[in-house]
Design an enzyme around this catalytic site. Structure first.
Site, PDB file in Angstrom:
ATOM      1  N   TYR A  56      10.497   4.702   0.414  1.00 53.72           N
ATOM      2  CA  TYR A  56      11.480   3.743   0.923  1.00 53.72           C
ATOM      3  C   TYR A  56      12.857   3.894   0.291  1.00 53.72           C
ATOM      4  CZ  TYR A  56       8.161   1.154   3.785  1.00 53.72           C
ATOM      5  OH  TYR A  56       7.276   0.795   4.766  1.00 53.72           O
ATOM      6  N   ASP A  98       0.803  -1.228   0.000  1.00 52.45           N
ATOM      7  CA  ASP A  98       0.000   0.000   0.000  1.00 52.45           C
ATOM      8  C   ASP A  98       0.838   1.282   0.000  1.00 52.45           C
ATOM      9  OD1 ASP A  98       1.048  -0.126   2.495  1.00 52.45           O
ATOM     10  OD2 ASP A  98      -0.826   0.158   3.573  1.00 52.45           O
TER      11      ASP A  98
HETATM   12  C1  G6P Z   1       3.665   0.867   4.604  1.00 53.52           C
HETATM   13  C2  G6P Z   1       4.291  -0.229   3.817  1.00 53.52           C
HETATM   14  C3  G6P Z   1       4.113  -1.536   4.543  1.00 53.52           C
HETATM   15  C4  G6P Z   1       4.699  -1.415   5.917  1.00 53.52           C
HETATM   16  C5  G6P Z   1       4.059  -0.277   6.659  1.00 53.52           C
HETATM   17  C6  G6P Z   1       4.760  -0.069   7.969  1.00 53.52           C
HETATM   18  O1  G6P Z   1       2.297   0.715   4.641  1.00 53.52           O
HETATM   19  O2  G6P Z   1       3.769  -0.375   2.537  1.00 53.52           O
HETATM   20  O3  G6P Z   1       4.748  -2.531   3.808  1.00 53.52           O
HETATM   21  O4  G6P Z   1       4.520  -2.607   6.641  1.00 53.52           O
HETATM   22  O5  G6P Z   1       4.172   0.891   5.917  1.00 53.52           O
HETATM   23  O6  G6P Z   1       4.047   0.826   8.719  1.00 53.52           O
HETATM   24  P1  G6P Z   1       4.248   0.919  10.269  1.00 53.52           P
HETATM   25  O7  G6P Z   1       3.274   1.950  10.669  1.00 53.52           O
HETATM   26  O8  G6P Z   1       3.975  -0.467  10.799  1.00 53.52           O
HETATM   27  O9  G6P Z   1       5.679   1.325  10.474  1.00 53.52           O
HETATM   28 MN    MN Z   2       4.630  -2.256   1.658  1.00 54.92          MN
END
Ligand code: G6P
Ligand code: MN
Length: 453
Positions: free
Chosen positions: A266, A172
Protein backbone atom coordinates in the site's frame (compact mmCIF):
# COMPACT_ATOMS: atom_id res chain seq x y z
CA UNK A 1 -12.08 -28.82 24.05
CA UNK A 2 -14.94 -26.45 24.74
CA UNK A 3 -17.00 -25.62 21.67
CA UNK A 4 -17.47 -21.94 21.02
CA UNK A 5 -20.15 -19.53 19.95
CA UNK A 6 -19.14 -17.51 16.95
CA UNK A 7 -20.85 -14.70 15.10
CA UNK A 8 -19.79 -13.42 11.71
CA UNK A 9 -20.74 -9.77 11.37
CA UNK A 10 -21.30 -8.58 7.84
CA UNK A 11 -22.96 -11.89 7.12
CA UNK A 12 -23.88 -10.85 3.59
CA UNK A 13 -20.27 -10.24 2.55
CA UNK A 14 -19.08 -12.13 -0.52
CA UNK A 15 -16.06 -13.06 1.56
CA UNK A 16 -18.15 -15.17 3.88
CA UNK A 17 -18.43 -18.35 1.85
CA UNK A 18 -14.66 -18.69 2.15
CA UNK A 19 -14.69 -17.87 5.84
CA UNK A 20 -17.40 -20.42 6.55
CA UNK A 21 -15.49 -23.04 4.56
CA UNK A 22 -12.37 -22.21 6.56
CA UNK A 23 -14.22 -22.54 9.87
CA UNK A 24 -15.54 -25.93 8.79
CA UNK A 25 -12.05 -27.09 7.83
CA UNK A 26 -10.61 -25.98 11.18
CA UNK A 27 -13.24 -27.59 13.39
CA UNK A 28 -10.74 -29.72 15.26
CA UNK A 29 -8.60 -26.79 16.33
CA UNK A 30 -11.49 -24.38 16.69
CA UNK A 31 -14.63 -26.30 17.61
CA UNK A 32 -17.81 -24.29 17.24
CA UNK A 33 -21.16 -25.00 18.81
CA UNK A 34 -23.18 -22.13 17.45
CA UNK A 35 -22.39 -20.15 14.32
CA UNK A 36 -24.48 -17.12 13.47
CA UNK A 37 -24.35 -14.74 10.54
CA UNK A 38 -25.43 -11.22 11.35
CA UNK A 39 -26.10 -8.40 8.90
CA UNK A 40 -28.26 -5.31 8.88
CA UNK A 41 -29.63 -6.25 5.46
CA UNK A 42 -31.73 -9.39 5.45
CA UNK A 43 -31.97 -9.80 1.67
CA UNK A 44 -28.29 -9.51 1.06
CA UNK A 45 -27.49 -11.97 3.82
CA UNK A 46 -30.12 -14.54 2.94
CA UNK A 47 -28.31 -15.96 -0.06
CA UNK A 48 -25.07 -16.37 1.90
CA UNK A 49 -27.07 -17.80 4.79
CA UNK A 50 -28.83 -20.37 2.61
CA UNK A 51 -25.51 -21.44 1.16
CA UNK A 52 -24.12 -21.62 4.70
CA UNK A 53 -26.92 -23.95 5.78
CA UNK A 54 -25.97 -26.39 3.05
CA UNK A 55 -22.27 -26.06 3.74
CA UNK A 56 -22.69 -26.67 7.47
CA UNK A 57 -25.06 -29.58 6.97
CA UNK A 58 -22.55 -31.32 4.73
CA UNK A 59 -19.21 -30.26 6.18
CA UNK A 60 -19.96 -29.41 9.81
CA UNK A 61 -22.61 -31.79 11.14
CA UNK A 62 -21.13 -31.37 14.65
CA UNK A 63 -22.33 -27.79 14.70
CA UNK A 64 -25.37 -27.56 16.97
CA UNK A 65 -26.76 -24.35 15.57
CA UNK A 66 -26.30 -22.41 12.37
CA UNK A 67 -28.50 -19.46 11.65
CA UNK A 68 -28.57 -16.05 10.06
CA UNK A 69 -30.31 -13.07 11.53
CA UNK A 70 -30.68 -9.30 11.55
CA UNK A 71 -31.63 -9.32 15.24
CA UNK A 72 -28.73 -8.28 17.47
CA UNK A 73 -30.26 -10.00 20.50
CA UNK A 74 -30.19 -13.31 18.65
CA UNK A 75 -26.77 -12.72 17.14
CA UNK A 76 -24.77 -11.39 20.08
CA UNK A 77 -25.99 -13.19 23.18
CA UNK A 78 -23.33 -15.46 24.67
CA UNK A 79 -20.76 -14.91 21.94
CA UNK A 80 -17.13 -15.99 22.38
CA UNK A 81 -15.81 -14.67 19.07
CA UNK A 82 -17.22 -11.98 16.79
CA UNK A 83 -15.52 -12.02 13.42
CA UNK A 84 -16.26 -8.64 11.94
CA UNK A 85 -15.98 -7.60 8.31
CA UNK A 86 -18.44 -4.89 7.45
CA UNK A 87 -18.38 -2.44 4.56
CA UNK A 88 -20.45 0.64 5.35
CA UNK A 89 -21.94 1.79 2.05
CA UNK A 90 -21.06 -1.46 0.29
CA UNK A 91 -19.30 -1.65 -3.04
CA UNK A 92 -21.39 1.12 -4.60
CA UNK A 93 -19.87 3.62 -2.18
CA UNK A 94 -16.44 2.06 -2.67
CA UNK A 95 -16.79 2.94 -6.33
CA UNK A 96 -17.45 6.58 -5.40
CA UNK A 97 -14.54 6.61 -2.93
CA UNK A 98 -12.28 5.52 -5.76
CA UNK A 99 -13.68 7.71 -8.53
CA UNK A 100 -14.18 11.07 -6.80
CA UNK A 101 -10.51 11.65 -5.92
CA UNK A 102 -9.43 10.44 -9.37
CA UNK A 103 -11.70 13.01 -10.97
CA UNK A 104 -9.56 15.63 -9.20
CA UNK A 105 -6.28 14.02 -10.19
CA UNK A 106 -5.64 12.24 -6.86
CA UNK A 107 -5.23 8.61 -5.89
CA UNK A 108 -8.58 6.81 -5.80
CA UNK A 109 -8.28 3.86 -3.45
CA UNK A 110 -10.69 2.29 -0.96
CA UNK A 111 -8.48 2.66 2.12
CA UNK A 112 -5.73 5.11 1.15
CA UNK A 113 -5.98 8.83 0.51
CA UNK A 114 -9.27 10.65 0.08
CA UNK A 115 -11.15 7.43 -0.71
CA UNK A 116 -10.10 5.83 2.56
CA UNK A 117 -10.95 9.05 4.34
CA UNK A 118 -14.52 8.97 3.02
CA UNK A 119 -14.84 5.29 3.85
CA UNK A 120 -13.54 6.00 7.35
CA UNK A 121 -16.23 8.58 8.00
CA UNK A 122 -18.85 5.97 7.10
CA UNK A 123 -17.18 3.05 8.78
CA UNK A 124 -16.37 4.53 12.19
CA UNK A 125 -19.95 5.31 13.30
CA UNK A 126 -21.08 1.87 12.10
CA UNK A 127 -18.30 0.07 13.97
CA UNK A 128 -18.81 2.05 17.16
CA UNK A 129 -22.49 1.23 17.21
CA UNK A 130 -21.76 -2.39 16.44
CA UNK A 131 -19.14 -2.78 19.19
CA UNK A 132 -21.50 -1.14 21.70
CA UNK A 133 -24.20 -3.61 20.73
CA UNK A 134 -21.89 -6.61 20.94
CA UNK A 135 -20.61 -5.43 24.32
CA UNK A 136 -24.18 -5.04 25.61
CA UNK A 137 -24.83 -8.74 25.10
CA UNK A 138 -21.34 -10.21 25.34
CA UNK A 139 -18.96 -8.06 27.37
CA UNK A 140 -16.21 -10.66 27.15
CA UNK A 141 -16.39 -11.60 23.48
CA UNK A 142 -13.28 -11.36 21.35
CA UNK A 143 -13.97 -8.95 18.54
CA UNK A 144 -11.64 -9.70 15.67
CA UNK A 145 -12.15 -6.85 13.29
CA UNK A 146 -11.13 -6.68 9.65
CA UNK A 147 -13.29 -3.71 8.80
CA UNK A 148 -11.58 -0.99 6.85
CA UNK A 149 -10.06 1.53 6.78
CA UNK A 150 -8.51 -0.28 9.72
CA UNK A 151 -6.14 2.52 10.73
CA UNK A 152 -8.95 5.03 11.17
CA UNK A 153 -11.27 2.44 12.69
CA UNK A 154 -8.57 1.52 15.22
CA UNK A 155 -7.97 5.15 16.15
CA UNK A 156 -11.70 5.49 16.82
CA UNK A 157 -12.14 2.25 18.77
CA UNK A 158 -9.14 3.18 20.93
CA UNK A 159 -10.85 6.43 21.88
CA UNK A 160 -14.36 5.11 22.42
CA UNK A 161 -13.47 1.78 24.06
CA UNK A 162 -10.26 2.55 25.95
CA UNK A 163 -8.65 -0.47 27.53
CA UNK A 164 -10.93 -2.99 25.82
CA UNK A 165 -8.14 -5.42 24.97
CA UNK A 166 -10.53 -7.90 23.42
CA UNK A 167 -11.02 -5.75 20.34
CA UNK A 168 -8.31 -6.70 17.89
CA UNK A 169 -8.07 -4.70 14.69
CA UNK A 170 -6.32 -6.68 12.02
CA UNK A 171 -5.35 -6.72 8.35
CA UNK A 172 -4.37 -9.54 6.05
CA UNK A 173 -2.16 -7.51 3.70
CA UNK A 174 1.20 -8.17 5.36
CA UNK A 175 0.23 -11.83 5.54
CA UNK A 176 -0.64 -11.95 1.87
CA UNK A 177 2.74 -10.34 1.21
CA UNK A 178 4.39 -13.06 3.30
CA UNK A 179 2.71 -15.61 1.05
CA UNK A 180 4.60 -14.00 -1.82
CA UNK A 181 7.84 -14.23 0.18
CA UNK A 182 7.07 -17.92 0.63
CA UNK A 183 6.76 -18.22 -3.12
CA UNK A 184 10.17 -16.60 -3.53
CA UNK A 185 11.82 -18.74 -0.88
CA UNK A 186 10.17 -22.07 -1.69
CA UNK A 187 8.26 -22.33 1.58
CA UNK A 188 5.07 -20.91 3.09
CA UNK A 189 4.36 -17.88 5.22
CA UNK A 190 3.88 -20.18 8.20
CA UNK A 191 7.63 -20.80 8.07
CA UNK A 192 8.25 -17.11 8.78
CA UNK A 193 8.07 -14.95 11.87
CA UNK A 194 7.81 -11.34 10.82
CA UNK A 195 8.91 -8.14 12.48
CA UNK A 196 7.02 -5.21 11.10
CA UNK A 197 6.09 -1.64 11.98
CA UNK A 198 3.98 1.19 10.69
CA UNK A 199 0.38 2.22 10.54
CA UNK A 200 -2.21 0.03 8.85
CA UNK A 201 -1.66 -0.14 5.07
CA UNK A 202 1.42 1.94 5.74
CA UNK A 203 4.31 -0.11 7.03
CA UNK A 204 7.51 -2.06 6.57
CA UNK A 205 8.96 -5.47 7.36
CA UNK A 206 12.26 -5.08 9.18
CA UNK A 207 12.95 -8.81 9.54
CA UNK A 208 11.46 -12.02 8.24
CA UNK A 209 12.82 -14.71 10.51
CA UNK A 210 12.94 -18.36 9.65
CA UNK A 211 10.75 -19.79 12.41
CA UNK A 212 12.93 -22.85 12.90
CA UNK A 213 16.41 -21.40 12.75
CA UNK A 214 15.86 -17.76 13.67
CA UNK A 215 17.85 -16.69 10.62
CA UNK A 216 16.67 -13.42 9.13
CA UNK A 217 15.57 -14.15 5.57
CA UNK A 218 14.83 -10.51 4.71
CA UNK A 219 18.17 -10.03 2.89
CA UNK A 220 17.54 -13.12 0.75
CA UNK A 221 13.97 -12.03 0.03
CA UNK A 222 15.19 -8.60 -1.01
CA UNK A 223 17.79 -10.11 -3.28
CA UNK A 224 15.20 -12.28 -5.00
CA UNK A 225 12.83 -9.37 -5.42
CA UNK A 226 15.57 -7.17 -6.82
CA UNK A 227 16.84 -9.83 -9.17
CA UNK A 228 13.75 -9.26 -11.31
CA UNK A 229 11.46 -11.99 -10.09
CA UNK A 230 7.94 -11.45 -11.36
CA UNK A 231 5.00 -13.01 -9.61
CA UNK A 232 2.84 -15.20 -11.77
CA UNK A 233 -0.73 -16.26 -11.36
CA UNK A 234 -1.21 -18.70 -8.54
CA UNK A 235 -4.32 -20.42 -7.31
CA UNK A 236 -4.99 -18.06 -4.46
CA UNK A 237 -7.42 -15.21 -4.67
CA UNK A 238 -4.71 -12.67 -4.04
CA UNK A 239 -2.65 -13.70 -7.04
CA UNK A 240 -5.31 -14.59 -9.56
CA UNK A 241 -5.99 -11.11 -10.75
CA UNK A 242 -3.80 -8.97 -12.93
CA UNK A 243 -4.19 -5.88 -10.76
CA UNK A 244 -3.03 -7.75 -7.66
CA UNK A 245 -0.08 -9.21 -9.57
CA UNK A 246 0.95 -5.72 -10.60
CA UNK A 247 0.66 -4.60 -7.00
CA UNK A 248 2.98 -7.38 -5.84
CA UNK A 249 5.41 -6.78 -8.65
CA UNK A 250 5.59 -3.11 -7.67
CA UNK A 251 7.27 -4.11 -4.39
CA UNK A 252 10.56 -4.52 -6.27
CA UNK A 253 10.39 -0.99 -7.61
CA UNK A 254 9.80 0.42 -4.12
CA UNK A 255 12.64 -1.65 -2.75
CA UNK A 256 15.03 -0.33 -5.40
CA UNK A 257 14.27 3.22 -4.31
CA UNK A 258 14.08 2.47 -0.57
CA UNK A 259 16.26 -0.58 0.08
CA UNK A 260 16.27 -0.56 3.88
CA UNK A 261 13.03 -2.41 4.64
CA UNK A 262 10.54 -4.53 2.73
CA UNK A 263 7.54 -2.31 1.98
CA UNK A 264 3.84 -2.97 2.39
CA UNK A 265 2.26 -2.87 -1.07
CA UNK A 266 0.00 0.00 0.00
CA UNK A 267 2.98 2.35 0.26
CA UNK A 268 2.72 2.57 -3.51
CA UNK A 269 -0.17 5.00 -3.13
CA UNK A 270 1.73 7.32 -0.82
CA UNK A 271 5.18 7.19 -2.36
CA UNK A 272 4.21 7.08 -6.05
CA UNK A 273 0.88 8.92 -6.25
CA UNK A 274 1.62 10.35 -9.71
CA UNK A 275 2.35 6.95 -11.14
CA UNK A 276 -0.80 5.54 -9.55
CA UNK A 277 -3.00 8.29 -10.96
CA UNK A 278 -1.43 8.01 -14.41
CA UNK A 279 -2.05 4.28 -14.54
CA UNK A 280 -5.61 4.43 -13.14
CA UNK A 281 -8.74 4.53 -15.28
CA UNK A 282 -11.06 7.12 -13.69
CA UNK A 283 -14.03 5.36 -15.25
CA UNK A 284 -13.13 1.82 -14.26
CA UNK A 285 -11.65 1.20 -10.84
CA UNK A 286 -11.10 -1.78 -8.55
CA UNK A 287 -14.76 -1.63 -7.43
CA UNK A 288 -15.81 -2.17 -11.05
CA UNK A 289 -13.36 -5.02 -11.40
CA UNK A 290 -14.88 -6.68 -8.34
CA UNK A 291 -18.47 -6.10 -9.42
CA UNK A 292 -17.74 -7.55 -12.85
CA UNK A 293 -15.55 -10.34 -11.53
CA UNK A 294 -15.54 -11.79 -8.07
CA UNK A 295 -18.98 -10.57 -7.06
CA UNK A 296 -20.67 -12.14 -10.10
CA UNK A 297 -18.70 -15.33 -9.67
CA UNK A 298 -19.56 -15.71 -5.99
CA UNK A 299 -23.25 -14.94 -6.46
CA UNK A 300 -23.60 -17.38 -9.32
CA UNK A 301 -21.87 -20.07 -7.24
CA UNK A 302 -24.17 -19.36 -4.27
CA UNK A 303 -27.29 -19.47 -6.45
CA UNK A 304 -26.19 -22.64 -8.15
CA UNK A 305 -25.48 -24.42 -4.86
CA UNK A 306 -28.81 -23.30 -3.42
CA UNK A 307 -30.57 -24.61 -6.53
CA UNK A 308 -28.75 -27.96 -6.31
CA UNK A 309 -29.27 -28.14 -2.56
CA UNK A 310 -25.80 -29.57 -2.11
CA UNK A 311 -22.08 -28.86 -2.42
CA UNK A 312 -20.58 -32.32 -2.21
CA UNK A 313 -20.49 -34.03 -5.57
CA UNK A 314 -20.87 -30.72 -7.43
CA UNK A 315 -18.18 -28.54 -9.05
CA UNK A 316 -18.37 -26.38 -5.92
CA UNK A 317 -16.96 -29.02 -3.61
CA UNK A 318 -14.70 -27.48 -0.96
CA UNK A 319 -11.08 -28.18 -1.70
CA UNK A 320 -7.81 -27.36 -0.09
CA UNK A 321 -7.60 -23.86 -1.52
CA UNK A 322 -6.06 -21.46 0.94
CA UNK A 323 -7.60 -18.09 1.34
CA UNK A 324 -5.39 -15.72 3.24
CA UNK A 325 -8.19 -13.49 4.51
CA UNK A 326 -10.14 -16.39 5.96
CA UNK A 327 -7.19 -18.35 7.29
CA UNK A 328 -5.59 -15.43 9.10
CA UNK A 329 -8.59 -14.57 11.27
CA UNK A 330 -9.12 -18.24 12.12
CA UNK A 331 -5.43 -18.70 13.00
CA UNK A 332 -5.74 -15.69 15.28
CA UNK A 333 -8.79 -17.11 17.06
CA UNK A 334 -6.98 -20.42 17.52
CA UNK A 335 -3.91 -18.71 19.02
CA UNK A 336 -6.18 -16.92 21.49
CA UNK A 337 -8.20 -19.89 22.59
CA UNK A 338 -5.23 -22.24 22.92
CA UNK A 339 -3.04 -19.52 24.42
CA UNK A 340 -0.48 -20.30 21.73
CA UNK A 341 1.16 -16.87 21.80
CA UNK A 342 2.01 -17.03 18.13
CA UNK A 343 3.17 -13.90 16.32
CA UNK A 344 0.53 -11.84 14.53
CA UNK A 345 0.61 -8.33 13.21
CA UNK A 346 -2.01 -6.34 15.09
CA UNK A 347 -2.95 -2.68 15.22
CA UNK A 348 -2.30 -1.61 18.83
CA UNK A 349 -1.68 1.55 20.82
CA UNK A 350 2.03 2.31 20.59
CA UNK A 351 2.56 2.87 24.31
CA UNK A 352 6.34 2.91 23.97
CA UNK A 353 6.66 -0.09 21.63
CA UNK A 354 8.41 2.24 19.20
CA UNK A 355 10.24 4.53 21.62
CA UNK A 356 10.53 7.61 19.41
CA UNK A 357 6.89 7.59 18.30
CA UNK A 358 3.78 9.11 19.93
CA UNK A 359 2.56 6.64 22.61
CA UNK A 360 -1.04 7.19 21.45
CA UNK A 361 -0.40 6.25 17.84
CA UNK A 362 -2.18 3.12 16.62
CA UNK A 363 0.70 1.16 15.16
CA UNK A 364 0.71 -2.14 13.33
CA UNK A 365 3.43 -4.29 14.84
CA UNK A 366 4.36 -7.87 15.68
CA UNK A 367 2.52 -9.11 18.75
CA UNK A 368 2.34 -12.40 20.58
CA UNK A 369 -1.31 -13.28 20.81
CA UNK A 370 -2.71 -15.59 23.47
CA UNK A 371 -5.59 -15.83 25.89
CA UNK A 372 -4.70 -12.46 27.40
CA UNK A 373 -4.73 -10.72 24.08
CA UNK A 374 -1.98 -9.07 22.05
CA UNK A 375 1.38 -8.29 23.58
CA UNK A 376 3.57 -6.26 21.29
CA UNK A 377 7.28 -6.86 20.92
CA UNK A 378 9.37 -3.82 21.73
CA UNK A 379 11.31 -2.18 18.92
CA UNK A 380 14.30 0.06 18.39
CA UNK A 381 13.61 3.70 17.53
CA UNK A 382 12.73 4.14 13.87
CA UNK A 383 14.69 6.29 11.42
CA UNK A 384 13.80 9.82 10.41
CA UNK A 385 12.15 8.89 7.10
CA UNK A 386 9.74 6.40 8.71
CA UNK A 387 9.10 8.64 11.68
CA UNK A 388 8.24 11.54 9.40
CA UNK A 389 6.01 9.41 7.19
CA UNK A 390 4.17 7.90 10.16
CA UNK A 391 3.70 11.15 12.04
CA UNK A 392 2.28 12.83 8.96
CA UNK A 393 -0.05 9.94 8.23
CA UNK A 394 -1.15 9.62 11.85
CA UNK A 395 -1.93 13.34 12.01
CA UNK A 396 -4.15 12.81 8.95
CA UNK A 397 -5.87 9.84 10.65
CA UNK A 398 -6.38 11.71 13.91
CA UNK A 399 -7.83 14.76 12.20
CA UNK A 400 -10.19 12.52 10.25
CA UNK A 401 -11.55 11.07 13.50
CA UNK A 402 -11.52 14.49 15.22
CA UNK A 403 -13.40 16.02 12.30
CA UNK A 404 -15.98 13.25 12.44
CA UNK A 405 -16.48 13.31 16.22
CA UNK A 406 -16.52 17.10 16.42
CA UNK A 407 -18.46 17.58 13.17
CA UNK A 408 -15.74 19.98 12.14
CA UNK A 409 -15.28 20.53 8.43
CA UNK A 410 -12.07 22.51 8.88
CA UNK A 411 -10.44 19.50 10.53
CA UNK A 412 -11.56 17.32 7.67
CA UNK A 413 -9.95 19.74 5.25
CA UNK A 414 -6.78 19.74 7.33
CA UNK A 415 -6.81 15.94 7.23
CA UNK A 416 -6.98 15.86 3.45
CA UNK A 417 -4.35 18.56 3.06
CA UNK A 418 -2.00 16.48 5.21
CA UNK A 419 -2.62 13.30 3.26
CA UNK A 420 0.31 12.66 0.92
CA UNK A 421 -2.06 11.69 -1.88
CA UNK A 422 -3.87 15.04 -1.80
CA UNK A 423 -1.72 17.88 -0.32
CA UNK A 424 -3.05 20.85 -2.33
CA UNK A 425 -5.69 22.83 -0.42
CA UNK A 426 -7.83 23.82 -3.39
CA UNK A 427 -7.88 20.23 -4.57
CA UNK A 428 -8.68 19.03 -1.04
CA UNK A 429 -11.63 21.44 -0.86
CA UNK A 430 -13.07 20.23 -4.15
CA UNK A 431 -12.71 16.60 -3.19
CA UNK A 432 -14.20 17.22 0.24
CA UNK A 433 -17.25 18.97 -1.21
CA UNK A 434 -17.83 16.16 -3.69
CA UNK A 435 -17.45 13.56 -0.95
CA UNK A 436 -19.85 15.40 1.34
CA UNK A 437 -22.43 15.40 -1.41
CA UNK A 438 -21.90 11.74 -2.29
CA UNK A 439 -22.04 10.65 1.36
CA UNK A 440 -25.02 12.68 2.52
CA UNK A 441 -26.97 9.50 3.38
CA UNK A 442 -24.19 8.53 5.78
CA UNK A 443 -22.70 11.77 7.05
CA UNK A 444 -25.87 13.80 7.09
CA UNK A 445 -25.64 17.48 6.31
CA UNK A 446 -23.50 18.47 9.28
CA UNK A 447 -20.38 19.26 7.33
CA UNK A 448 -21.78 22.10 5.34
CA UNK A 449 -20.45 24.80 7.66
CA UNK A 450 -16.86 25.65 8.49
CA UNK A 451 -15.79 26.26 12.07
CA UNK A 452 -13.00 28.68 12.74
CA UNK A 453 -11.70 28.02 16.21
C1 G6P B 1 -6.19 -6.56 1.24
C2 G6P B 1 -6.27 -5.57 2.35
C3 G6P B 1 -7.71 -5.33 2.72
C4 G6P B 1 -8.45 -4.88 1.50
C5 G6P B 1 -8.32 -5.89 0.40
C6 G6P B 1 -8.94 -5.35 -0.85
O1 G6P B 1 -6.62 -7.80 1.66
O2 G6P B 1 -5.59 -5.96 3.50
O3 G6P B 1 -7.74 -4.37 3.73
O4 G6P B 1 -9.81 -4.68 1.80
O5 G6P B 1 -6.98 -6.14 0.15
O6 G6P B 1 -9.00 -6.35 -1.79
P1 G6P B 1 -9.97 -6.25 -3.01
O7 G6P B 1 -9.75 -7.53 -3.71
O8 G6P B 1 -11.35 -6.07 -2.43
O9 G6P B 1 -9.53 -5.05 -3.79
MN1 MN C 1 -6.09 -4.49 5.12
Amino acid sequence: MKAHNVVIVGGGSIRNPELMAMLASQKEKFPIKRLVLYDIEADRQEIVGKYGEILMREYYPELETFLYTTDPAVAFEGVDFALVQIRAGKITMREKDEKIPLKHGCVGQETCGAGGFAYGLRSVPAIIELVKTIRKYSPEAWILNYSNPAAIVAEATKRVFPGDHRILNICDMPIAIMDRYGELMGCTRLDFEPRYFGLNHFGWFTHVYDKKTGVDLAPAIKEKLLSGHTFGKGNEEHVMEQSWLETYNFMARMLRDYPEYLPNTYLKYYLYPDHVVETSDPNYTRANEIMDGKEKKVYSMLNEVIKLGKIKGTPYELGSERNVHASYIVELAISILNNENNIFLIIVKNNGIIPNIDPDMMVEVACRVGSNGAEALAMEPVGTFYKGMMENQYAYEKLTVDGLFEKDKTKLLQALALNRTVVDTDTAKKILDDLIEANVDFWGSEFTTVKND
